[in-house]
Design an enzyme around this catalytic site. Structure first.
Site, PDB file in Angstrom:
ATOM      1  N   LYS A  59       0.765  -1.385  -0.007  1.00 35.08           N
ATOM      2  CA  LYS A  59       0.218   0.239   0.100  1.00 35.08           C
ATOM      3  C   LYS A  59       1.165   1.096  -0.072  1.00 35.08           C
ATOM      4  CE  LYS A  59      -4.527  -1.686   0.624  1.00 35.08           C
ATOM      5  NZ  LYS A  59      -4.651  -2.603  -0.226  1.00 35.08           N
TER       6      LYS A  59
ATOM      7  N   LYS B 262      -2.865  -8.955  -7.740  1.00 32.19           N
ATOM      8  CA  LYS B 262      -4.061  -9.208  -7.522  1.00 32.19           C
ATOM      9  C   LYS B 262      -5.092  -7.666  -7.458  1.00 32.19           C
ATOM     10  CE  LYS B 262      -5.835  -7.722  -3.507  1.00 32.19           C
ATOM     11  NZ  LYS B 262      -6.792  -7.455  -2.414  1.00 32.19           N
TER      12      LYS B 262
ATOM     13  N   LYS C 273      -9.351  -3.433  -5.047  1.00 30.75           N
ATOM     14  CA  LYS C 273     -10.771  -2.133  -4.857  1.00 30.75           C
ATOM     15  C   LYS C 273      -9.780  -0.798  -4.766  1.00 30.75           C
ATOM     16  CE  LYS C 273     -13.659  -4.126  -1.929  1.00 30.75           C
ATOM     17  NZ  LYS C 273     -12.321  -4.292  -0.236  1.00 30.75           N
TER      18      LYS C 273
HETATM   19  N1  AQP Z   1      -8.265 -10.668  -5.579  1.00 30.76           N
HETATM   20  C1  AQP Z   1      -8.748 -11.414  -4.490  1.00 30.76           C
HETATM   21  N2  AQP Z   1      -9.079 -12.238  -4.201  1.00 30.76           N
HETATM   22  C2  AQP Z   1      -9.646 -13.433  -4.019  1.00 30.76           C
HETATM   23  N3  AQP Z   1     -10.175 -12.869  -2.705  1.00 30.76           N
HETATM   24  C3  AQP Z   1      -9.900 -11.447  -2.511  1.00 30.76           C
HETATM   25  N4  AQP Z   1      -9.796 -10.479  -1.699  1.00 30.76           N
HETATM   26  C4  AQP Z   1      -9.678  -9.463  -2.081  1.00 30.76           C
HETATM   27  N5  AQP Z   1      -9.311  -9.214  -2.743  1.00 30.76           N
HETATM   28  C5  AQP Z   1      -8.601 -10.583  -3.745  1.00 30.76           C
HETATM   29  C6  AQP Z   1     -11.048 -10.967  -0.655  1.00 30.76           C
HETATM   30  O1  AQP Z   1     -12.146 -10.062   0.194  1.00 30.76           O
HETATM   31  C7  AQP Z   1     -12.688  -9.879   0.778  1.00 30.76           C
HETATM   32  C8  AQP Z   1     -13.367  -8.083   1.294  1.00 30.76           C
HETATM   33  O2  AQP Z   1     -11.617  -7.717   0.750  1.00 30.76           O
HETATM   34  P1  AQP Z   1     -11.526  -5.993   1.984  1.00 30.76           P
HETATM   35  O3  AQP Z   1     -12.396  -5.823   2.087  1.00 30.76           O
HETATM   36  O4  AQP Z   1     -11.584  -6.797   3.510  1.00 30.76           O
HETATM   37  O5  AQP Z   1     -10.749  -5.860   1.781  1.00 30.76           O
HETATM   38  P2  AQP Z   1      -8.956  -6.158   0.927  1.00 30.76           P
HETATM   39  O6  AQP Z   1      -8.587  -7.585   1.074  1.00 30.76           O
HETATM   40  O7  AQP Z   1      -7.820  -5.231   1.087  1.00 30.76           O
HETATM   41  O8  AQP Z   1      -9.845  -6.550  -0.430  1.00 30.76           O
HETATM   42  P3  AQP Z   1      -9.448  -5.143  -1.436  1.00 30.76           P
HETATM   43  O9  AQP Z   1     -10.000  -5.483  -2.666  1.00 30.76           O
HETATM   44  O10 AQP Z   1      -7.485  -5.248  -2.456  1.00 30.76           O
HETATM   45  O11 AQP Z   1      -9.711  -3.250  -1.378  1.00 30.76           O
HETATM   46  P4  AQP Z   1      -8.245  -2.646  -1.517  1.00 30.76           P
HETATM   47  O12 AQP Z   1      -8.276  -2.601  -2.448  1.00 30.76           O
HETATM   48  O13 AQP Z   1      -8.852  -0.797  -0.307  1.00 30.76           O
HETATM   49  O14 AQP Z   1      -7.515  -2.659  -0.133  1.00 30.76           O
HETATM   50  C9  AQP Z   1     -11.352 -10.568   2.149  1.00 30.76           C
HETATM   51  O15 AQP Z   1     -11.466 -11.386   2.476  1.00 30.76           O
HETATM   52  C10 AQP Z   1      -9.887 -10.222   0.723  1.00 30.76           C
HETATM   53  O16 AQP Z   1      -9.404 -11.518   1.385  1.00 30.76           O
END
Ligand code: AQP
Length: 325
Positions: A113, A193, A196
């Site tokens: 990040k 990966k 969001k």
């Molecule tokens: N690319 C991915 N493949 C599989 N699982 C994923 N998760 C996130 N990205 C992937 C899983 O989705 C759940 C919810 O995620 P979150 O809302 O807690 O945030 P995160 O893990 O930080 O997801 P993002 O999309 O990558 O958000 P940002 O970019 O804001 O950090 C979790 O169980 C996560 O593991």
């Protein structure tokens, strides 16, 4: 006694296919198993990233709408907003005192990040400690998560163990429940990966049939002709095959056989159709829920009412054990 299951969704943008296949779809299925379930919208976690205050409330509310639209059911699960239960933050403070800064700075997600341009604020560094508190305040034993959260979950286990050793047995060491697609890759860059916060390469659950078709057609693959599954050597097409497999309850090997002799264009068009079919009910449910906001508010209030006494009881026990009066 039923095991306790805890998981969260961070309102830092719109849910994507990775969130769905890595966690949310499974969370819906697990509602049919005998767990006591707590699902929360991780609004405190979302404040660690750059955001616009004027848009945050909408983002939090819509993440709750999306969780419900995808099938989380308040009759089967306790669904609430993280910051509505003050014990998440209270327990974080207790845990901060038994967590080493060195361990936090080694977290891959923190480093990624910061490399992406996020401000390395104390909240971003402390994210995994808050996550440990999110789980352990309900004495969570199992956590449906994607692979990106495994390192954080390992730290939750370390924190639980450290606390138990120092203050007496209090917490379980929570275990992950992973899906067969724990890391869905970006459509624009299959080495990264799907996230969001990097909307390029994301397939959102809210995307229309037309947008899904366009995004899948533009997904990066390679110069080969045949469909195959080899995530190391052919990450682009393998990511698409895995998505197809997960959405149709088949396996990549079965699909490679099924699509033998079929070109990328035809496969992608078929995949877009499968994705659209999966997400159509979500889009319809979402529309209905957005037209009935008071229903969603009531669900979240009822969820907080169920979660609060559990969190309060843990915090009272913790206060006693660490010596607070
Ligand atoms: N690319 C991915 N493949 C599989 N699982 C994923 N998760 C996130 N990205 C992937 C899983 O989705 C759940 C919810 O995620 P979150 O809302 O807690 O945030 P995160 O893990 O930080 O997801 P993002 O999309 O990558 O958000 P940002 O970019 O804001 O950090 C979790 O169980 C996560 O593991």
């Amino acid at each position: 006694m039923a095991k306790i299951l805890v998981s969260g969704l961070k309102p830092s943008g719109t849910l994507h296919l990775g969130n769905y296949l890595g966690m949310l779809k499974q969370a819906v299925v697990l509602q049919e198993k005998s767990y006591r379930r707590f699902y929360f919208i991780a609004d405190y976690h979302s404040l660690t990233l750059k955001y616009k205050a004027s848009e945050k409330a909408k983002e939090i509310f819509e993440m709750a709408v999306d969780a419900l639209a995808a099938g989380l059911d308040p009759k089967k699960s306790t669904i609430f907003i993280q910051s509505h239960i003050k014990e998440h933050a209270n327990l974080t403070w207790i845990f901060n005192n038994i967590t080493s800064v060195g361990e936090l700075t080694r977290m891959v997600e923190y480093k990624e990040k910061v490399a992406q341009g996020q401000v390395p604020n104390a909240g971003l560094l402390d994210y995994p400690v808050l996550m440990a508190a999110d789980i352990l305040v309900y004495k969570g034993e199992v956590v449906p998560v994607g692979e990106d959260q495994l390192q954080h979950l390992e730290l939750s286990r370390t924190i639980a163990r450290t606390f138990n050793n120092r203050f007496g047995k209090t917490f379980p060491e929570p275990k992950a429940i992973l899906t067969k697609a724990p890391r869905i890759m970006s459509l624009a860059d299959p080495k990264q990966k799907m996230s969001k916060s990097i909307s390029r390469g994301c397939l959102f659950l809210t995307d229309s049939a037309k947008v899904i078709k366009e995004k899948v057609a533009a997904a990066q693959t390679d110069s080969h002709k045949e469909i195959s599954y080899d995530p190391e050597k052919r990450p682009g097409i393998s990511n698409l095959v895995l998505i197809y497999a997960e959405l149709t309850n088949s396996s990549p090997i079965q699909l490679v056989k099924k699509f033998k002799g079929v070109g990328y264009r035809e496969f992608k068009s078929e995949l877009a159709r499968v994705i659209d079919k999966e997400f159509k009910p979500f889009r319809e449910n979402r529309k209905k829920l957005l037209a009935n906001k008071s229903k969603v508010v009531k669900i979240l209030e009822a969820g907080a009412k169920q979660a609060r006494p559990v969190a309060e009881a843990t915090m009272a026990e913790v206060r006693r054990k660490v010596g607070l009066i």
